[in-house]
Design a protein around this motif. Structure first.
Motif, PDB file in Angstrom:
ATOM      1  N   ALA A  11       0.827  -1.198   0.000  1.00  0.00           N
ATOM      2  CA  ALA A  11       0.000   0.000   0.000  1.00  0.00           C
ATOM      3  C   ALA A  11       0.868   1.258   0.000  1.00  0.00           C
ATOM      4  O   ALA A  11       0.560   2.223  -0.672  1.00  0.00           O
ATOM      5  CB  ALA A  11      -0.933  -0.010   1.196  1.00  0.00           C
ATOM      6  N   ALA A  12       1.953   1.233   0.776  1.00  0.00           N
ATOM      7  CA  ALA A  12       2.824   2.403   0.873  1.00  0.00           C
ATOM      8  C   ALA A  12       3.692   2.497  -0.374  1.00  0.00           C
ATOM      9  O   ALA A  12       4.205   1.506  -0.867  1.00  0.00           O
ATOM     10  CB  ALA A  12       3.693   2.301   2.114  1.00  0.00           C
ATOM     11  N   LYS A  13       3.853   3.703  -0.857  1.00  0.00           N
ATOM     12  CA  LYS A  13       4.688   3.919  -2.029  1.00  0.00           C
ATOM     13  C   LYS A  13       6.147   4.015  -1.587  1.00  0.00           C
ATOM     14  O   LYS A  13       6.449   4.548  -0.530  1.00  0.00           O
ATOM     15  CB  LYS A  13       4.257   5.190  -2.745  1.00  0.00           C
ATOM     16  CG  LYS A  13       2.872   5.055  -3.329  1.00  0.00           C
ATOM     17  CD  LYS A  13       2.416   6.324  -3.978  1.00  0.00           C
ATOM     18  CE  LYS A  13       1.022   6.120  -4.520  1.00  0.00           C
ATOM     19  NZ  LYS A  13       0.321   7.364  -4.688  1.00  0.00           N
ATOM     20  N   ARG A  14       7.014   3.459  -2.422  1.00  0.00           N
ATOM     21  CA  ARG A  14       8.445   3.452  -2.132  1.00  0.00           C
ATOM     22  C   ARG A  14       9.200   3.910  -3.370  1.00  0.00           C
ATOM     23  O   ARG A  14       8.741   3.722  -4.494  1.00  0.00           O
ATOM     24  CB  ARG A  14       8.904   2.054  -1.735  1.00  0.00           C
ATOM     25  CG  ARG A  14       8.286   1.567  -0.432  1.00  0.00           C
ATOM     26  CD  ARG A  14       8.700   0.158  -0.105  1.00  0.00           C
ATOM     27  NE  ARG A  14      10.125  -0.054  -0.001  1.00  0.00           N
ATOM     28  CZ  ARG A  14      10.847   0.106   1.119  1.00  0.00           C
ATOM     29  NH1 ARG A  14      10.254   0.480   2.215  1.00  0.00           N
ATOM     30  NH2 ARG A  14      12.145  -0.125   1.122  1.00  0.00           N
ATOM     31  N   PRO A  15      10.386   4.464  -3.163  1.00  0.00           N
ATOM     32  CA  PRO A  15      11.182   4.857  -4.321  1.00  0.00           C
ATOM     33  C   PRO A  15      11.701   3.637  -5.086  1.00  0.00           C
ATOM     34  O   PRO A  15      11.992   2.601  -4.497  1.00  0.00           O
ATOM     35  CB  PRO A  15      12.345   5.646  -3.710  1.00  0.00           C
ATOM     36  CG  PRO A  15      12.364   5.314  -2.275  1.00  0.00           C
ATOM     37  CD  PRO A  15      11.007   4.825  -1.899  1.00  0.00           C
ATOM     38  N   VAL A  42      13.382  12.055   0.868  1.00  0.00           N
ATOM     39  CA  VAL A  42      13.880  10.692   0.674  1.00  0.00           C
ATOM     40  C   VAL A  42      14.793  10.629  -0.551  1.00  0.00           C
ATOM     41  O   VAL A  42      15.846   9.991  -0.522  1.00  0.00           O
ATOM     42  CB  VAL A  42      12.713   9.686   0.550  1.00  0.00           C
ATOM     43  CG1 VAL A  42      13.214   8.296   0.175  1.00  0.00           C
ATOM     44  CG2 VAL A  42      11.917   9.643   1.845  1.00  0.00           C
ATOM     45  N   GLU A  43      14.406  11.304  -1.623  1.00  0.00           N
ATOM     46  CA  GLU A  43      15.215  11.296  -2.837  1.00  0.00           C
ATOM     47  C   GLU A  43      16.590  11.908  -2.605  1.00  0.00           C
ATOM     48  O   GLU A  43      17.604  11.376  -3.065  1.00  0.00           O
ATOM     49  CB  GLU A  43      14.480  12.023  -3.960  1.00  0.00           C
ATOM     50  CG  GLU A  43      13.273  11.253  -4.465  1.00  0.00           C
ATOM     51  CD  GLU A  43      12.372  12.063  -5.377  1.00  0.00           C
ATOM     52  OE1 GLU A  43      12.699  13.235  -5.684  1.00  0.00           O
ATOM     53  OE2 GLU A  43      11.334  11.522  -5.795  1.00  0.00           O
ATOM     54  N   ILE A  44      16.654  13.014  -1.867  1.00  0.00           N
ATOM     55  CA  ILE A  44      17.940  13.652  -1.573  1.00  0.00           C
ATOM     56  C   ILE A  44      18.772  12.760  -0.663  1.00  0.00           C
ATOM     57  O   ILE A  44      19.982  12.602  -0.863  1.00  0.00           O
ATOM     58  CB  ILE A  44      17.732  15.053  -0.960  1.00  0.00           C
ATOM     59  CG1 ILE A  44      17.187  16.006  -2.030  1.00  0.00           C
ATOM     60  CG2 ILE A  44      19.031  15.594  -0.364  1.00  0.00           C
ATOM     61  CD1 ILE A  44      16.766  17.362  -1.504  1.00  0.00           C
ATOM     62  N   GLY A  50      11.592   6.885  -9.648  1.00  0.00           N
ATOM     63  CA  GLY A  50      10.222   7.297  -9.392  1.00  0.00           C
ATOM     64  C   GLY A  50       9.721   6.591  -8.147  1.00  0.00           C
ATOM     65  O   GLY A  50      10.510   6.025  -7.387  1.00  0.00           O
ATOM     66  N   TRP A  51       8.414   6.620  -7.959  1.00  0.00           N
ATOM     67  CA  TRP A  51       7.785   6.007  -6.771  1.00  0.00           C
ATOM     68  C   TRP A  51       6.681   5.060  -7.203  1.00  0.00           C
ATOM     69  O   TRP A  51       5.914   5.351  -8.107  1.00  0.00           O
ATOM     70  CB  TRP A  51       7.194   7.088  -5.861  1.00  0.00           C
ATOM     71  CG  TRP A  51       8.245   7.891  -5.169  1.00  0.00           C
ATOM     72  CD1 TRP A  51       9.110   8.785  -5.729  1.00  0.00           C
ATOM     73  CD2 TRP A  51       8.545   7.875  -3.780  1.00  0.00           C
ATOM     74  NE1 TRP A  51       9.930   9.320  -4.770  1.00  0.00           N
ATOM     75  CE2 TRP A  51       9.600   8.776  -3.557  1.00  0.00           C
ATOM     76  CE3 TRP A  51       8.022   7.162  -2.693  1.00  0.00           C
ATOM     77  CZ2 TRP A  51      10.141   8.999  -2.305  1.00  0.00           C
ATOM     78  CZ3 TRP A  51       8.570   7.396  -1.443  1.00  0.00           C
ATOM     79  CH2 TRP A  51       9.617   8.297  -1.250  1.00  0.00           C
ATOM     80  N   GLN A  52       6.594   3.921  -6.497  1.00  0.00           N
ATOM     81  CA  GLN A  52       5.513   2.962  -6.748  1.00  0.00           C
ATOM     82  C   GLN A  52       5.060   2.395  -5.425  1.00  0.00           C
ATOM     83  O   GLN A  52       5.811   2.181  -4.536  1.00  0.00           O
ATOM     84  CB  GLN A  52       5.971   1.809  -7.627  1.00  0.00           C
ATOM     85  CG  GLN A  52       6.226   2.224  -9.037  1.00  0.00           C
ATOM     86  CD  GLN A  52       6.524   1.011  -9.901  1.00  0.00           C
ATOM     87  OE1 GLN A  52       6.904  -0.041  -9.439  1.00  0.00           O
ATOM     88  NE2 GLN A  52       6.362   1.172 -11.192  1.00  0.00           N
TER      89      GLN A  52
END
Length: 138
Positions: free
Chosen positions: A20-24, A123-125, A136-138
């Motif tokens: 359910a949670a999106k992750r990089p 999170v990306e940095i 990206g994120w999924q």
């Protein structure tokens, strides 16, 4: 493309869509390939935790409240106009406000902290500073 890299990328995509949670999703650069998927997952978890501790999604609650209030106002005004035309501006306004506020609240309730642009950027940095590249994120 190496079969192992392809298998890891497919696994990451499948894991990302099953939760359910999106992750990089990371690009399999040299650091990723040398450390492996497990090390990358640990680094992602570490950055997600840092973002949560930094309260980067704190503004999400404020955004939900503001959106709900604005939608209730618009719904109330629209309902009052419709109610005035049909004979009860007060009743129409109350119904419109309740409907507008509820619609905004429900649509905002399905958002997760990962939907916050500040949370994602944090999170990306964090991952970039560790040598990873976020696709990206999924």
């Amino acid at each position: 493309m190496d079969k192992n890299i392809l298998a890891v990328m497919v696994m990451i995509i499948l894991l990302g869509t099953g939760c359910a949670a999106k992750r990089p999703v990371l690009y399999p650069n040299e650091l990723y390939r040398s450390g492996g998927a497990e090390k990358a997952r640990q680094e992602i978890d570490s950055c997600l935790k840092l973002a949560e501790e930094a309260d980067t999604q704190g503004r999400l609650a404020e955004e939900v409240a503001a959106k709900t209030g604005k939608s209730a106002l618009v719904g109330g005004a629209t309902g009052a106009v419709v109610g005035a035309i049909t004979g009860s501006a007060l009743r129409g306004g109350l119904i419109g406000a309740a409907a507008g506020g509820t619609a905004a609240l429900v649509s905002s309730a399905i958002k997760t902290p990962e939907d916050s642009p500040v949370f994602r950027r944090f999170v990306e940095i964090c991952l970039y500073e560790k040598g990873y590249q976020v696709l990206g994120w999924q």
